[in-house]
Design an enzyme around this catalytic site. Structure first.
Site, PDB file in Angstrom:
ATOM      1  N   PHE A 179       0.802  -1.220   0.000  1.00  0.00           N
ATOM      2  CA  PHE A 179       0.000   0.000   0.000  1.00  0.00           C
ATOM      3  C   PHE A 179       0.834   1.268   0.000  1.00  0.00           C
ATOM      4  O   PHE A 179       0.312   2.353   0.092  1.00  0.00           O
ATOM      5  CB  PHE A 179      -0.940   0.015   1.203  1.00  0.00           C
ATOM      6  CG  PHE A 179      -1.949  -1.093   1.154  1.00  0.00           C
ATOM      7  CD1 PHE A 179      -2.637  -1.346  -0.030  1.00  0.00           C
ATOM      8  CD2 PHE A 179      -2.208  -1.877   2.252  1.00  0.00           C
ATOM      9  CE1 PHE A 179      -3.574  -2.358  -0.101  1.00  0.00           C
ATOM     10  CE2 PHE A 179      -3.143  -2.886   2.183  1.00  0.00           C
ATOM     11  CZ  PHE A 179      -3.823  -3.135   1.010  1.00  0.00           C
ATOM     12  N   LYS A 216       5.802   6.231   6.411  1.00  0.00           N
ATOM     13  CA  LYS A 216       5.131   5.354   5.454  1.00  0.00           C
ATOM     14  C   LYS A 216       4.110   6.186   4.692  1.00  0.00           C
ATOM     15  O   LYS A 216       3.135   6.672   5.277  1.00  0.00           O
ATOM     16  CB  LYS A 216       4.445   4.218   6.208  1.00  0.00           C
ATOM     17  CG  LYS A 216       3.663   3.280   5.320  1.00  0.00           C
ATOM     18  CD  LYS A 216       3.185   2.096   6.147  1.00  0.00           C
ATOM     19  CE  LYS A 216       2.237   1.202   5.367  1.00  0.00           C
ATOM     20  NZ  LYS A 216       1.743   0.125   6.224  1.00  0.00           N
ATOM     21  N   ASP A 261      -1.305 -10.303   8.739  1.00  0.00           N
ATOM     22  CA  ASP A 261      -0.282 -10.277   7.684  1.00  0.00           C
ATOM     23  C   ASP A 261       1.101 -10.442   8.313  1.00  0.00           C
ATOM     24  O   ASP A 261       2.042  -9.756   7.973  1.00  0.00           O
ATOM     25  CB  ASP A 261      -0.382  -8.951   6.928  1.00  0.00           C
ATOM     26  CG  ASP A 261       0.388  -8.980   5.620  1.00  0.00           C
ATOM     27  OD1 ASP A 261       0.751  -7.901   5.118  1.00  0.00           O
ATOM     28  OD2 ASP A 261       0.647 -10.087   5.098  1.00  0.00           O
TER      29      ASP A 261
END
Ligand SMILES: *[C@@H]1O[C@H](CO)[C@@H](O)[C@H](O)[C@H]1NC(C)=O
Ligand SMILES: *[C@@H]1O[C@H](CO)[C@@H](O)[C@H](O)[C@H]1NC(C)=O
Ligand SMILES: *[C@@H]1O[C@H](CO)[C@@H](O)[C@H](O)[C@H]1NC(C)=O
Ligand SMILES: *[C@@H]1O[C@H](CO)[C@@H](O)[C@H](O)[C@H]1NC(C)=O
Ligand SMILES: *[C@@H]1O[C@H](CO)[C@@H](O)[C@H](O)[C@H]1NC(C)=O
Ligand SMILES: *[C@@H]1O[C@H](CO)[C@@H](O)[C@H](O)[C@H]1NC(C)=O
Ligand SMILES: *[C@@H]1O[C@H](CO)[C@@H](O)[C@H](O)[C@H]1NC(C)=O
Ligand SMILES: *[C@@H]1O[C@H](CO)[C@@H](O)[C@H](O)[C@H]1NC(C)=O
Ligand SMILES: *[C@@H]1O[C@H](CO)[C@@H](O)[C@H](O)[C@H]1NC(C)=O
Ligand SMILES: *[C@@H]1O[C@H](CO)[C@@H](O)[C@H](O)[C@H]1NC(C)=O
Length: 872
Positions: A725, A743, A843
């Protein structure tokens, strides 16, 4: 136990098969007056050829079309004057099918179709090709007999039919092809005898008939082949003596008779007249007599292989004159008298500076090793299964080019010299079944090429040197039946990751068996029985997925049989008998379909004996001497379990451990095994690092501009990661000066915005020293006016676990791995059980585990995380 044999012979055949033949350039004959067909006939014949055979799509035959004149088709050469086909050469073209009639190509001089998939038989009309000089049909699948018509091709110079499936006899009229220089018929299924008529081929230089089923004697007439240089008759069923005429082949360079049923007194009264001879092999026959000390008018001998016969006498000292002698194999004979001085003749090997391979295995040599042997330049020296005594001299260190040294099954005494560590090229070291004593020299650790080490059945004592861990190529390590003591070094076991077999049984080893064994992904055999090992059986053995043979019997192991044994899908033999094991027999063992033999006898096992898999076969298992077992198949005659309380409680525990183990498929969760073990036994990590995050979430506000500045305008040199992403940049925030990771969400990516929200939601709620702490977030617009979302995290100088596992040059130590596993376990425990609402990360993978400056693991990337409100 079968003794490994360093067979020179295999190497020798390999060498033989790879020999290249040199073909002299040849003068062509002028054409004779045979009736000729026109060039149209040749084209027709080629088209028939094409239609008979299949080749790969767009292969050579598809280019045989009318866009070019047939003389220009690939593989076809024509005579200039008559436009007739003289050469048809289609090597290695994947041609399949059987050969059509080919006799119309009457101008053909050269037919080369080797290395295809041709089947069927050789067309008989090949006999019409009177001009044919070179025929090469080798390496196909041709069947049937060699057509006798071929012998009408009286101009043939070379015939190569090697590697087919030809049967029947070698036609007698072969003797007519008087121009033959090369005749190669090896590697077929030819039967019958060798025609004596071959003795008429006075020009023949190369005759090969090895690897067939030929019988009978070697014809005396072959001695007339005055031009013969190479004669390969190995691997047939030939019998009788080698005719004395063959020792008169004055042009011979190589004579090979290996693996037949030849007999007689080896060269008894023979006078050699083989001045050119380089290689001579009569191994694997039934020769008797002595190896004569003659051979004197041969000057260039390079190879002498007389192994596996019934030869007597000594090593002829006369061999010492051959300065080109490279290979000397005398193994498996009756040489020597079992007395001192047997090897003294080796002292005359003063000129043999070329000698590289010497095998004296399986004879009757006694006495000590002569010192002169250590002045040679050997690469392989094997003396196994003799009666040689004395020490292994320190001079062994002179043989620095040695790759194989084997002296198994002799009478060697004394210590293993430290100088053995100088043999840097050594790959195989075989010292088993002697009376060697003392310590294993730690200099063995210098032997980085070593892949086979066998010292079993000696009187060696002391510890297994941890330096052996430097032998990174070790595949087979055999130290059983000695007096080795101390513990099995953990840092040795974890490092030898090529290891396939480890034999340590019948020693005096103590302590627990290192859990690092789980790192040995190639381990196939592990034998540690008859020692004094204690502690629990490492559950990490369950990671050795190719294990077939595991023997831990007669030690003092305690605790449960690890449930992880349920992963050993290939295991065939498992012996845990005569230990102090307790608990129940894991039901998982009944799923091990390869398991043939299971011995759990004389332990303290209790509860239900499973009844599936190996437990169905009463002869495959042994469980005697465990007093509290119940159930199982009827033949075991155990009490029914309903009578006994135990056995049922374990169920729930089984399940949860099973789940934990199941996760171990992913790289991170491999560590969960260790986590589980650590958690189960309640070990705790004490060093707690002071958290370096002064700011809680939301306290600091950053703008797009600040982040732009902090990251050098998101420059690629600051890019430290790319995720699904978005991208992660390293930066320095001006307010704080501490490095951060920014990020930046790629909002074009579907789901990125959602992931941002999820991550914010999660991160707002949680804080734990093993979770990546967030410093702030930024939701804004960038300089192009597009939406911009970023999260600012603590910077992790040691990057991701993924990087450490797959890319870092230094690999993580066991301690570090363990610590990381514990950190992860804390993080997951916190998410699953300590948060108000349980959170699943969703994840978890090595790339989402980040390591700070102190190598403390932090779980990051909560973009796929979910709250599970109902989970409690
Ligand atoms: C055969 O040869 C003749 C004369 O050499 C020539 O005219 C003719 O074209 C050739 N035919 C083929 C098919 O090559
Ligand atoms: C060989 O030539 C003859 C005469 O030209 C012809 O009849 C026959 O079909 C040819 N055979 C092949 C296989 O080309
Ligand atoms: C005919 O052969 C030529 C080459 O000789 C090749 O380029 C061409 O593709 C072939 N045509 C067909 C129809 O296969
Ligand atoms: C025949 O062909 C094979 C493979 O193409 C080659 O290795 C071999 O040397 C040839 N034989 C002769 C006698 O030239
Ligand atoms: C060999 O050639 C001769 C004539 O030269 C002929 O009579 C004989 O039939 C041929 N033999 C074979 C087997 O082709
Ligand atoms: C060779 O021929 C025999 C008998 O015809 C057959 O059984 C065998 O499979 C063949 N081998 C090969 C490699 O074609
Ligand atoms: C071999 O050659 C001899 C003469 O050197 C001759 O008499 C004999 O017939 C020949 N044999 C064969 C089978 O060709
Ligand atoms: C070799 O020949 C003998 C008889 O001479 C026969 O009994 C034996 O079966 C043959 N061996 C092989 C492998 O063909
Ligand atoms: C070897 O050759 C010599 C002369 O070339 C001859 O006198 C002798 O008889 C031959 N020996 C054998 C065994 O054929
Ligand atoms: C080892 O091999 C090297 C290179 O082939 C050679 O120069 C050297 O002399 C050899 N030394 C011994 C002791 O065999």
């Amino acid at each position: 136990m079968e003794m490994p044999v360093f067979s020179l012979r295999l190497q020798w055949w390999f060498f033989l098969v790879n020999l290249v033949i040199c073909i002299r350039s040849l003068k062509l004959e002028s054409l004779s007056s045979t009736p000729t067909f026109g060039n149209e006939t040749d084209k027709l014949a080629l088209l028939v050829f094409k239609n008979h055979l299949a080749d790969v799509p767009n292969g050579v035959l598809s280019s045989w079309n009318d866009s070019l004149h047939f003389c220009q088709w690939q593989g076809v050469t024509c005579s200039r004057r008559h436009q007739r086909v003289t050469v048809l050469r289609l090597e290695g073209q994947s041609l399949a099918g059987s050969l059509p009639p080919i006799g119309n190509l009457t101008f053909l001089r050269e037919l080369v179709l080797s290395n295809n998939n041709l089947q069927g038989s050789i067309p008989t009309d090949i006999g019409l090709l009177r001009r044919l000089q070179h025929l090469n049909l080798s390496t196909n699948s041709l069947q049937g007999e060699i057509p006798v018509e071929l012998t009408n091709c009286s101009n043939l110079i070379t015939v190569d039919l090697t590697r087919n499936n030809l049967t029947g006899q070698i036609p007698f009229p072969f003797g007519h092809m008087s121009k033959l220089l090369i005749l190669r018929l090896g590697r077929n299924s030819l039967t019958g005898i060798i025609p004596f008529t071959l003795g008429n081929l006075s020009s023949l230089q190369h005759l090969s008939m090895a690897f067939n089923h030929l019988e009978g004697g070697i014809p005396h007439d072959l001695g007339r082949l005055k031009s013969l240089k190479i004669l390969y008759l190995g691997v047939n069923n030939l019998s009788g003596m080698i005719p004395s005429s063959l020792y008169n082949l004055s042009s011979a360079i190589e004579l090979v008779f290996t693996a037949n049923r030849l007999s007689g007194n080896f060269m008894s009264s023979m006078r050699f007249s083989l001045p050119q001879l380089l290689r001579f092999a009569i191994a694997q026959n039934q020769f008797i007599g002595i190896i004569p000390d003659i051979l004197s008018n041969i000057s260039g001998l390079e190879l002498l292989d007389v192994g596996e016969n019934y030869l007597t006498g000594q090593v002829p000292g006369g061999l010492g004159v051959f300065k080109d002698l490279y290979w000397l194999c005398l193994e498996s004979n009756k040489l020597g008298r079992g007395m001192s001085g047997d090897l003294n003749s080796l002292n005359s090997f003063t000129n043999t500076s070329s000698l590289r391979f010497m095998s004296l295995d399986r004879n009757n040599f006694g006495g000590v090793l002569p010192n002169s042997i250590f002045n040679l330049s050997l690469q392989s020296l094997t003396l196994g299964d003799n009666r040689i005594s004395g020490n292994i001299p320190g001079d062994i260190g002179n043989l620095i080019n040695l790759t194989t040294f084997g002296v198994a099954q002799n009478d060697f005494t004394g210590v293993i010299p430290t100088s053995i560590g100088k043999l840097q090229n050594l790959r195989q070291l075989e010292l088993s079944w002697n009376r060697l004593s003392g310590l294993l020299p730690s200099s063995l650790g210098n032997l980085s090429q070593l892949y086979y080490l066998n010292m079993s059945h000696n009187n060696l004592e002391g510890n297994i040197p941890a330096s052996l861990r430097n032998c990174q190529n070790m595949e087979i390590l055999i130290l059983d039946n000695n007096k080795l003591s101390g513990s099995v070094p953990a840092n040795l076991i974890g490092q030898l990751n090529q290891l396939r077999s480890l034999y340590l049984q019948q020693n005096l080893l103590t302590g627990s068996f290192p859990a690092e064994v789980g790192e040995l992904k190639n381990l196939n055999e592990l034998l540690v029985s008859d020692n004094k090992l204690s502690g629990e059986i490492p559950m990490e053995l369950g990671n050795c997925l190719v294990l077939e043979y595991l023997d831990m019997a007669r030690n003092s192991f305690l605790g449960n049989i690890p449930l992880s044994f349920g992963f050993l899908r290939g295991i065939r033999f498992l012996d845990l008998s005569r230990n102090n094991l307790s608990g129940t027999i894991p039901k998982e063992l009944e799923h091990l379909s390869a398991l043939l033999s299971l011995n759990l006898s004389y332990n303290y096992l209790e509860g239900e004996v499973p009844s599936g898999g190996v437990f169905k076969n009463v002869s495959g298992i042994s469980i005697t001497g465990n007093k509290k077992l119940c159930g199982g198949i009827r033949q075991l005659q155990l009490p029914a379990c309903s009578d006994i309380e135990s056995g049922k409680n374990g169920k729930g525990k089984h399940l949860s451990i099973k789940i934990i183990i199941a996760i171990s498929i992913t790289a991170v969760s491999c560590l969960a095994l260790i986590v589980a073990s650590v958690l189960l036994y309640g070990r705790k990590k004490t060093s707690i690092k002071s958290s370096s995050t002064p700011l809680g979430y939301g306290h600091l506000r950053v703008t797009y501009q600040e982040l732009l500045k902090a990251t050098g305008e998101f420059s690629s040199s600051n890019l430290i990661g790319m995720g699904s992403f978005g991208s992660v940049y390293k930066g320095i925030l001006s307010q704080d000066k501490t490095p951060v990771a920014v990020k930046v969400l790629n909002l074009q990516q579907r789901g990125a915005a959602k992931s941002f929200v999820a991550e914010c939601m999660v991160l707002r709620k949680i804080q734990h020293r093993n979770l990546l702490s967030i410093i702030t977030s930024c939701s804004s617009v960038d300089h192009k006016g597009s939406e911009f979302k970023a999260l600012v995290f603590e910077y992790m100088p040691n990057g991701s676990l993924d990087n450490w596992l797959h890319h870092e040059s230094r690999s993580l130590s066991f301690r570090e791995r363990l610590d990381i596993a514990i950190d992860l376990a804390y993080a997951l425990d916190y998410l699953h059980h300590q948060c108000q609402t349980p959170i699943v990360h969703g994840d978890l993978k090595p790339s989402n585990v980040l390591l700070d400056a102190d190598m403390v693991a932090h779980v990051g990337d909560f973009g796929l995380a979910k709250f599970l409100p109902d989970a409690n």
